[in-house]
Design an enzyme around this catalytic site. Structure first.
Site, PDB file in Angstrom:
ATOM      1  N   CYS A  29      35.184  44.091  35.180  1.00  0.00           N
ATOM      2  CA  CYS A  29      34.264  44.878  35.998  1.00  0.00           C
ATOM      3  C   CYS A  29      32.893  44.243  36.085  1.00  0.00           C
ATOM      4  CB  CYS A  29      34.063  46.265  35.385  1.00  0.00           C
ATOM      5  SG  CYS A  29      35.582  47.171  35.189  1.00  0.00           S
ATOM      6  N   GLY A  56      35.416  41.568  39.754  1.00  0.00           N
ATOM      7  CA  GLY A  56      36.440  42.570  40.022  1.00  0.00           C
ATOM      8  C   GLY A  56      36.661  42.715  41.506  1.00  0.00           C
ATOM      9  N   ASN A 130      31.736  48.701  32.144  1.00  0.00           N
ATOM     10  CA  ASN A 130      32.356  47.374  32.000  1.00  0.00           C
ATOM     11  C   ASN A 130      32.705  47.189  30.525  1.00  0.00           C
ATOM     12  OD1 ASN A 130      31.090  43.950  32.160  1.00  0.00           O
ATOM     13  ND2 ASN A 130      33.174  44.697  32.218  1.00  0.00           N
ATOM     14  N   TYR A 271      33.947  30.620  31.574  1.00  0.00           N
ATOM     15  CA  TYR A 271      34.654  30.800  32.844  1.00  0.00           C
ATOM     16  C   TYR A 271      34.190  31.958  33.725  1.00  0.00           C
ATOM     17  CZ  TYR A 271      38.436  32.071  36.038  1.00  0.00           C
ATOM     18  OH  TYR A 271      39.140  32.430  37.143  1.00  0.00           O
TER      19      TYR A 271
END
Ligand code: SF4
Length: 487
Positions: A29, A56, A130, A271
């Site tokens: 999220c 997301g 989140n 990442y």
């Protein structure tokens, strides 16, 4: 006063369905909030969410408050699919929160889209979350046994229920009591009719930062790239265990739970996060470059070229090229206009899908030995196809280097790294993975090398998916990821 809670029909397919599982961990999220009287807060939130879209892609929502009530609109799909100009114009007020979601706990369905907006003893409240609550099953059981009902399958609804349960206290007190009950990872934004609250768990797993608008007002976002997008200046990161409250009296903050240790997710740097974001004092792009340089120091591989797997491996490949002196080339071109809605029912089409996303540049690669760099390897399916494409276009040798160590454990703190059984490195030695992928060499950055990039800050990071040292207890019996579900 009523909640205007509208759910749009599914605008597209989720990345989870219709094809094979993704070959990268997925962020769950992104959250964004703004308090700015006199400004178009719904439009600002739209742009903020747009900047966080990489966090997301399954659903998006915005809740706006105008001093009297909270209005909500949310739906399945990308931000631009869910919201039209007309829809945004209907969301009037001076404070807002927004959410983009990819599900890990809870299914991909409209009811699980956020923000969640509800009415409790003290009025209306909206929540955007989140992270992942690790003791959610136990809490849900406790709440259900004492009369709570749940509409959705998300752990976020458990948070909502707990806050409502403590509703006779002030909102801050209710949130603190809730924070004592819940375990795991949570960055939260809460909105009432006239206040905006930001909360970060005491370990600080997921990022959350605070910015200031030049004309007055404040912005909160998962990543600083969203602050930049709406013209806000980053003031600082929300501290682990801190609650920030913003209303007509200005901004106040208090640290309500002191952490035993910080545990910022290292994968945000490797990442997930956008390279232009700065998280807890580190620019993401610079970290990735430094990881690439470290990789070059660990492995003196001879080759003609260094190429990245775009875009995830680009910064590390540049760092590797700088350190090794081997020329950097863009040997694989990424199609930037591909959506997430590609249907891949057969193996043939799945192979085509990789070619649609990435195309090797024959003129650059033919007859060369190459070092190909990516950030991480999870299931190996895409990597194998890319190596195959390189061979098909005449590459002589492919040495595959990863700017992180082998991913051997699942994440329980808000990232979908797949079940442990699906993680290639959890069951296969490096030489076997090299054989499966078809590369001439396979090299992972060492854990020590990865941590060296962060200096003394290394002690503030979660590295559990690489080494299994989970900072917060994980659900019992979790060989597989613990997902609870009502389906
Ligand atoms: Fe991040 Fe891995 Fe820790 Fe999850 S387990 S929070 S992905 S470092």
């Amino acid at each position: 006063m009523p909640v205007t809670a509208s759910i749009t029909p599914a605008a597209g397919r989720s990345g989870r369905t219709g094809g094979e599982l993704p070959d990268k961990p997925r962020e769950e999220c992104g959250i964004f909030g703004v308090y700015a009287p006199g400004r178009e807060v719904a439009a600002m939130t739209y742009y903020g969410l747009y900047a966080l879209q990489h966090r997301g892609q399954e659903s998006a929502g915005i809740a706006v408050a105008d001093g009297r009530q909270v209005n909500l609109y949310k739906g399945m799909g990308l931000v631009a699919e869910v919201f039209s100009r007309e829809r945004l114009q209907q969301l009037t007020g001076h404070l807002a929160i927004g959410h983009v979601r990819y599900s890990t706990t809870g299914a991909s369905q409209p009811l699980n889209a956020q923000p969640l907006v509800f009415r409790y003893a003290r009025g209306m409240l909206g929540l955007a979350h989140n992270g992942n609550i690790t003791n959610v099953a136990e809490l849900r059981e406790r709440l259900t046994a004492t009369g709570s009902v749940f509409q959705s399958t998300t752990d976020s609804e458990v948070i909502v229920n707990l806050i409502a349960r403590y509703g006779s206290s002030s909102l801050e007190e209710a949130v603190v009591k809730c924070m004592i009950d819940i375990k795991g990872a949570y960055s939260l934004l809460l909105i009432t009719a006239d206040r905006l609250l930001a909360v970060r768990d005491p370990y600080g797993f997921r990022p959350l930062c605070l910015g200031e608008l030049p004309q007055g007002g404040y912005v909160l976002a998962s990543e600083s790239c969203a602050l930049d997008t709406v013209g806000a200046r980053k003031l600082r990161d929300v501290q682990p265990g801190e609650i920030i409250s913003i209303d007509q009296n200005g901004l106040s903050c208090q640290t309500v739970l002191s952490p035993r240790r910080r545990a910022h997710c290292i994968f945000e740097y490797i990442y997930f996060a956008r390279p232009d974001s700065e998280i807890d004092g580190f620019n993401v792009n610079q970290v990735r470059r430094a990881l690439g340089r470290q990789l070059a120091r660990e492995y003196r591989v001879q080759a003609d070229l260094v190429i990245p797997v775009p875009d995830s491996g680009t910064a590390a490949a540049r760092g590797f090229a700088e350190e090794s002196g081997i020329p950097f080339e863009e040997g694989l071109m990424k199609n930037r206009y591909i959506g997430r809605t590609f249907i891949q029912p057969t193996q043939d089409l799945r192979d085509l899908a990789v070619r649609l996303k990435l195309n090797p540049v024959r003129e650059v690669l033919q007859g060369k030995s190459v070092i190909m760099i990516d950030d991480s390897l999870v299931r190996g399916t895409t990597s194998r196809k890319i190596v195959g494409m390189l061979r098909d276009c005449g590459v002589r040798e492919v040495h595959f280097l990863l700017s992180s160590p082998p991913v051997v454990k699942s994440c329980y703190y808000g990232i979908d790294t797949s079940d442990e059984s699906e993680l290639l490195a959890a069951s296969q030695p490096v030489e076997e993975i090299r054989r499966i992928i078809g590369a001439d060499g396979l090299y992972y950055l060492s854990q020590e090398g990865m941590l060296e990039v962060f200096g003394e800050y290394r002690h503030n990071l979660c590295t559990a998916c690489f080494d299994g040292s989970y900072p917060v207890e994980i659900p019992a019996g979790s060989g597989k990821k613990a997902k609870y579900s009502l389906e």
